[in-house]
Design an enzyme around this catalytic site. Structure first.
Site, PDB file in Angstrom:
ATOM      1  N   CYS A  63       0.869  -1.175   0.000  1.00  0.00           N
ATOM      2  CA  CYS A  63       0.000   0.000   0.000  1.00  0.00           C
ATOM      3  C   CYS A  63       0.908   1.228   0.000  1.00  0.00           C
ATOM      4  CB  CYS A  63      -0.868  -0.044   1.259  1.00  0.00           C
ATOM      5  SG  CYS A  63      -1.884   1.412   1.495  1.00  0.00           S
ATOM      6  N   CYS A 105      -2.426  14.963   3.754  1.00  0.00           N
ATOM      7  CA  CYS A 105      -3.523  15.009   2.777  1.00  0.00           C
ATOM      8  C   CYS A 105      -4.285  16.315   2.974  1.00  0.00           C
ATOM      9  CB  CYS A 105      -4.470  13.829   2.977  1.00  0.00           C
ATOM     10  SG  CYS A 105      -5.808  13.799   1.759  1.00  0.00           S
ATOM     11  N   CYS A 146     -10.613  14.642   5.719  1.00  0.00           N
ATOM     12  CA  CYS A 146     -11.797  13.858   6.088  1.00  0.00           C
ATOM     13  C   CYS A 146     -11.770  13.724   7.613  1.00  0.00           C
ATOM     14  CB  CYS A 146     -11.770  12.488   5.426  1.00  0.00           C
ATOM     15  SG  CYS A 146     -11.783  12.617   3.630  1.00  0.00           S
ATOM     16  N   CYS A 191     -10.143  10.473   9.455  1.00  0.00           N
ATOM     17  CA  CYS A 191      -8.908   9.877   8.942  1.00  0.00           C
ATOM     18  C   CYS A 191      -7.670  10.506   9.595  1.00  0.00           C
ATOM     19  CB  CYS A 191      -8.858  10.082   7.430  1.00  0.00           C
ATOM     20  SG  CYS A 191      -7.318   9.572   6.667  1.00  0.00           S
ATOM     21  N   CYS A 239      -6.102   0.949   7.328  1.00  0.00           N
ATOM     22  CA  CYS A 239      -6.651   2.065   6.553  1.00  0.00           C
ATOM     23  C   CYS A 239      -6.909   3.265   7.445  1.00  0.00           C
ATOM     24  CB  CYS A 239      -7.989   1.698   5.947  1.00  0.00           C
ATOM     25  SG  CYS A 239      -7.886   0.393   4.775  1.00  0.00           S
TER      26      CYS A 239
HETATM   27  N1  SAH Z   1      -7.294   9.393  -0.231  1.00  0.00           N
HETATM   28  C1  SAH Z   1      -7.709   8.181  -0.798  1.00  0.00           C
HETATM   29  C2  SAH Z   1      -6.775   7.024  -0.504  1.00  0.00           C
HETATM   30  C3  SAH Z   1      -6.239   6.917   0.889  1.00  0.00           C
HETATM   31  S1  SAH Z   1      -7.393   6.635   2.173  1.00  0.00           S
HETATM   32  C4  SAH Z   1      -9.137   7.851  -0.377  1.00  0.00           C
HETATM   33  O1  SAH Z   1      -9.665   8.540   0.491  1.00  0.00           O
HETATM   34  O2  SAH Z   1      -9.686   6.919  -0.948  1.00  0.00           O
HETATM   35  C5  SAH Z   1      -7.687   4.896   1.999  1.00  0.00           C
HETATM   36  C6  SAH Z   1      -8.980   4.389   2.580  1.00  0.00           C
HETATM   37  O3  SAH Z   1      -8.956   4.396   4.008  1.00  0.00           O
HETATM   38  C7  SAH Z   1     -10.212   5.187   2.189  1.00  0.00           C
HETATM   39  O4  SAH Z   1     -11.200   4.302   1.696  1.00  0.00           O
HETATM   40  C8  SAH Z   1     -10.687   5.787   3.492  1.00  0.00           C
HETATM   41  O5  SAH Z   1     -12.068   5.966   3.509  1.00  0.00           O
HETATM   42  C9  SAH Z   1     -10.228   4.748   4.488  1.00  0.00           C
HETATM   43  N2  SAH Z   1     -10.071   5.239   5.858  1.00  0.00           N
HETATM   44  C10 SAH Z   1      -9.656   6.442   6.271  1.00  0.00           C
HETATM   45  N3  SAH Z   1      -9.631   6.501   7.623  1.00  0.00           N
HETATM   46  C11 SAH Z   1     -10.050   5.294   8.060  1.00  0.00           C
HETATM   47  C12 SAH Z   1     -10.210   4.712   9.353  1.00  0.00           C
HETATM   48  N4  SAH Z   1      -9.904   5.389  10.441  1.00  0.00           N
HETATM   49  N5  SAH Z   1     -10.657   3.435   9.416  1.00  0.00           N
HETATM   50  C13 SAH Z   1     -10.914   2.721   8.303  1.00  0.00           C
HETATM   51  N6  SAH Z   1     -10.742   3.203   7.067  1.00  0.00           N
HETATM   52  C14 SAH Z   1     -10.332   4.476   6.943  1.00  0.00           C
HETATM   53 FE1  SF4 Z   2      -7.168  12.131   2.530  1.00  0.00          FE
HETATM   54 FE2  SF4 Z   2      -7.750  10.379   4.452  1.00  0.00          FE
HETATM   55 FE3  SF4 Z   2      -9.703  11.642   3.149  1.00  0.00          FE
HETATM   56 FE4  SF4 Z   2      -8.254   9.723   1.875  1.00  0.00          FE
HETATM   57  S1  SF4 Z   2      -9.623   9.427   3.628  1.00  0.00           S
HETATM   58  S2  SF4 Z   2      -8.855  11.769   1.107  1.00  0.00           S
HETATM   59  S3  SF4 Z   2      -6.240  10.102   2.850  1.00  0.00           S
HETATM   60  S4  SF4 Z   2      -8.148  12.619   4.466  1.00  0.00           S
END
Ligand code: SAH
Ligand code: SF4
Length: 345
Positions: free
Chosen positions: A108, A115, A119, A122, A338
């Site tokens: 990965c 970022c 979100c 995250c 993730c």
């Molecule tokens: N920015 C991209 C790729 C990186 S994040 C995106 O958002 O898709 C990768 C994945 O991790 C995304 O599907 C996101 O929703 C998930 N993710 C983020 N924070 C998480 C958490 N705390 N627990 C589980 N999945 C999470």
């Molecule tokens: Fe960025 Fe995390 Fe949102 Fe993916 S899930 S776009 S890594 S802030």
């Protein structure tokens, strides 16, 4: 000194062609160089034994091959998941994760340090944006981690799902994917490469037209704009309806099933109503839904639903949706799962 020289890591075959021509060498040397850099992972010209001494000398004068530096790595208790912390030339830090499963080894990779999308659930979003990675820095995560594999081990899948939003670093990510895909480079079939995006709509349309046919995963995470706006602020710019149009287009254009990722967060998006709404939403799109139970991020208030709830959610979705899987989270205890990547170990 080095900064005046060209870093070859991240250059495409065409760019290496231009370089060898400039050095008054035959074009096929570029292919040899490309293989040494990406297939063999070398960064010392002296070890490139099929290049003439003269060419090696010229290269040393004008170029170098940078490497990201491994600072630390940690393994999960069951040894299956390993998280790598790398330092870049300017001291920014990124993380990559190696996941060993029975019949596959997945890496990965990150595309940004931090970022910009913030979100709310995250860990990477929480650390804010530092900068885009270069194509070389993206590919190098693979090249460096390959060095830590056991003798018979081979990386089988690449997921572009680490730190950052790949479609906000479009050019470099695409260049890195082409090197990963190239026969002379890392040689991964397009179907073994998955890019995950939060939903940068115009870039999804663009990616669909590249003719690459890599797999696309969209982080949906909510079944209506009200909840998605709260979880993923980018939704205010590209709401669900627009996102699904782009998803449909990608699936049609590349002739494949898309994946929608849906992180289940306790009492936020895990109700029966959410499941029914989600099933309705994706109707008519050739897709798979990948459910991920939320991985706890310290400091953030969100919680993981209990396992029963996750299974209930799945059972409402299926068979209303053609394919639903529950992703088994790997590496949660080492913050390698993730959404837990934040370049701190
Ligand atoms: N920015 C991209 C790729 C990186 S994040 C995106 O958002 O898709 C990768 C994945 O991790 C995304 O599907 C996101 O929703 C998930 N993710 C983020 N924070 C998480 C958490 N705390 N627990 C589980 N999945 C999470
Ligand atoms: Fe960025 Fe995390 Fe949102 Fe993916 S899930 S776009 S890594 S802030």
């Amino acid at each position: 000194m080095q900064s005046e020289k060209i870093n070859l890591k991240g250059l495409s075959l065409n760019e290496l062609n231009d370089l060898v021509i400039e050095l008054k060498e035959k074009q096929f040397k570029a292919r040899q160089l490309f293989k040494w850099i990406y297939q063999k992972g070398l960064s010392d010209f002296e070890q490139m034994t099929d290049l003439s001494k003269e060419l090696r000398g010229k290269l040393k004068q004008v170029a170098f091959i940078d490497e990201i530096r491994k600072i630390k790595s940690i393994k999960s208790e069951d040894q299956s998941t390993e998280k790598f912390l790398f330092e870049l030339e300017d001291k920014e830090r990124i993380e990559s994760v190696l996941i060993r499963e029975r019949d596959r080894i997945t890496i990965c990779v990150s595309t940004q340090a931090g970022c910009p999308l913030a979100c709310t659930f995250c860990a990477t979003g929480e650390m804010r944006f530092k900068r885009n990675l270069s194509a070389g820095e993206i590919v190098d995560q693979l090249i460096q981690i390959k060095k830590y594999l056991k003798e018979k081990e081979k990386i089988t899948h690449i997921v572009i799902m680490g730190m950052g939003e790949p479609l906000l670093n479009y050019e470099n990510t695409l260049k890195a994917i082409k090197i990963m895909h190239s026969e002379l480079g890392l040689g991964f079939a397009a179907r073994k490469i998955t890019l995950s995006t939060s939903g940068i709509v115009p870039r999804i349309f663009q990616l669909a037209e590249e003719g690459l046919k890599i797999k696309l995963a969209i982080s949906l995470n909510a079944s209506n704009d009200k909840i998605r706006n709260i979880l993923m602020p980018i939704n205010k710019k590209y709401p669900i309806k627009e996102l699904l149009k782009a998803a449909k287009f990608y699936a049609q254009k590349t002739d494949q099933r898309m994946t929608f990722e849906y992180v289940l967060i306790a009492d936020i998006n895990d109700s029966k109503k959410d499941a029914l709404e989600l099933a309705k939403l994706v109707q008519g799109i050739p897709c798979k839904i990948n459910l991920i139970a939320y991985n706890k991020v310290s400091e953030l208030l969100f919680e993981k639903p209990d396992e029963k709830k996750v299974v209930e959610f799945r059972d409402i979705l299926y068979p209303r949706c053609p394919a639903v899987t529950i992703r088994k989270s790997k590496g949660e205890e080492i913050q390698a799962a993730c959404g837990q990547l934040r370049a701190k170990m």
